[in-house]
Enzyme design. Structure first.
Site, mmCIF file in Angstrom:
data_model
loop_
_atom_site.group_PDB
_atom_site.id
_atom_site.type_symbol
_atom_site.label_atom_id
_atom_site.label_comp_id
_atom_site.label_asym_id
_atom_site.label_seq_id
_atom_site.Cartn_x
_atom_site.Cartn_y
_atom_site.Cartn_z
ATOM 1 N N SER A 155 0.845 -1.196 0.000
ATOM 2 C CA SER A 155 0.000 0.000 0.000
ATOM 3 C C SER A 155 0.876 1.239 0.000
ATOM 4 O O SER A 155 1.986 1.230 0.550
ATOM 5 C CB SER A 155 -0.902 0.004 1.237
ATOM 6 O OG SER A 155 -1.528 1.260 1.415
ATOM 7 N N TYR A 167 -1.031 0.034 10.165
ATOM 8 C CA TYR A 167 -1.332 -0.499 8.838
ATOM 9 C C TYR A 167 -0.167 -0.276 7.871
ATOM 10 O O TYR A 167 0.290 -1.210 7.193
ATOM 11 C CB TYR A 167 -2.599 0.171 8.304
ATOM 12 C CG TYR A 167 -2.978 -0.224 6.899
ATOM 13 C CD1 TYR A 167 -3.589 -1.440 6.650
ATOM 14 C CD2 TYR A 167 -2.741 0.633 5.829
ATOM 15 C CE1 TYR A 167 -3.953 -1.807 5.358
ATOM 16 C CE2 TYR A 167 -3.101 0.281 4.534
ATOM 17 C CZ TYR A 167 -3.698 -0.949 4.297
ATOM 18 O OH TYR A 167 -4.054 -1.291 3.019
ATOM 19 N N GLY A 168 0.324 0.949 7.801
ATOM 20 C CA GLY A 168 1.411 1.256 6.884
ATOM 21 C C GLY A 168 2.684 0.501 7.216
ATOM 22 O O GLY A 168 3.421 0.063 6.321
ATOM 23 N N LYS A 171 2.335 -3.041 6.019
ATOM 24 C CA LYS A 171 2.493 -3.119 4.568
ATOM 25 C C LYS A 171 3.952 -2.955 4.160
ATOM 26 O O LYS A 171 4.411 -3.551 3.180
ATOM 27 C CB LYS A 171 1.628 -2.052 3.892
ATOM 28 C CG LYS A 171 0.132 -2.360 3.905
ATOM 29 C CD LYS A 171 -0.182 -3.683 3.222
ATOM 30 C CE LYS A 171 -1.670 -3.870 3.004
ATOM 31 N NZ LYS A 171 -1.975 -5.197 2.403
#
Length: 311
Positions: A155, A167-168, A171
């Protein structure tokens, strides 16, 4: 090249295949003749709760109605027993595994530093360990495939988006996993790439104020999941002949994402002051080259493309 992408008869696992991008990928692959194991837990977007819905079954029903071949597995990629069941049932149903599309993911926006280790671990369990453990369990079967492929999902959040530290970061770990599996897969002919998708899925509704006003509505209107699926289908196909790459896909646009190394400076007597005084030259992208990882496609696969340089 006018010939159609060849996935006819390929045995493909698509995780997160019940909704959004994963569903679009599963439908397209089945339409093109692949046999698809559609995996989806049927969880809330943050992964915290399992819902009464069984979206994998719904996707499979649509595939079967269109004359395709597919079956559903309701499982979490964060659960080792679930991963084993996904692999075992696919091998039992289709006789082997040719490709993995690791699309399953959880998503939420969090304030920093008001997060804890357990929150970050939940994202790592799904994105990183889910992709890693599925690859590990499927690896012996992929080694027996004539055209083994793994497609991970990263992402743009790995480069930094407000509210997306867990989240980042997860990823970003998947990106590193992709490059490293590409190197490991070289000897077995397993090509490992990633897709960085942009689409107006249910994750957009969970972004809150992390996106600019109106951007979520624009994404839903102009960036359908169906315009991401062709890139994943290509990467999972026999026609893909490179490894260790990341292709960004959104709204019909496709581009290559890479890490570069600038020419920088070299000073055998380097000091902190020297770094300060030369920082413009260090950061200057003029003459930058793609940073190589060592991954190469197997001999005979056509062209040689590394994560660094086309050769």
């Amino acid at each position: 090249m006018s010939d159609e992408i060849d996935v006819v008869g390929a045995s493909v696992i698509v995780t997160g295949g019940g909704r959004g991008i994963g569903r679009a990928e599963a439908l397209l692959l089945a339409q093109r003749g692949a046999r698809v194991c559609v995996v989806d837990l049927g969880a809330s977007v943050d992964g915290a709760a399992q819902t009464a819905e069984d979206p994998a079954v719904e996707t499979v029903a649509d595939i079967l109605a269109a004359g395709g071949e597919a079956f559903a597995v309701r499982a979490s990629v964060a659960d080792p027993d679930g991963v084993a069941r996904i692999v075992d049932e696919t091998v039992s149903a289709f006789g082997g595994i040719d490709a993995l599309i690791c699309n399953a993911g959880n998503f939420a926006v969090h304030d920093f530093p008001a997060i804890d280790r357990a929150t970050v671990q939940r994202f790592l369990d799904v994105h990183l360990f889910g992709s890693l453990e599925l690859a590990r369990a499927a690896w012996p079967h992929l080694e027996r495939s004539a055209a083994p492929r793994i497609v991970n999902t990263v992402s743009s959040a790995l480069w930094g988006v407000p509210g997306m530290v867990p989240y980042g970061s997860a990823k970003g770990a998947v990106l590193a996993l992709t490059h490293n599996l590409a190197v490991v897969g070289e000897g077995s002919g397993i090509l490992v790439n990633a897709i960085a998708p942009g689409a107006g899925t249910r994750m957009v509704d969970a972004t809150g104020d992390a996106l600019p006003p109106g951007f979520a509505e624009t994404m839903k209107r102009t960036m359908p999941a169906e315009l991401v699926a062709p890139v994943a289908a290509f990467l999972a196909s026999r026609d893909c002949a490179f490894t260790g790459e990341v292709l960004a896909a959104s709204g019909g646009g496709v581009s290559r994402l890479v890490t570069v190394r600038t020419p920088g400076i070299r000073d055998p007597h380097l000091t902190p002051e020297g770094v300060r005084d030369s920082i413009d030259a260090i950061l200057d992208l003029d003459g930058a080259k793609v940073h190589e990882t060592g991954a190469r496609v197997p001999t005979g696969a056509g062209r040689l493309l590394s994560t660094g340089t086309t050769r």
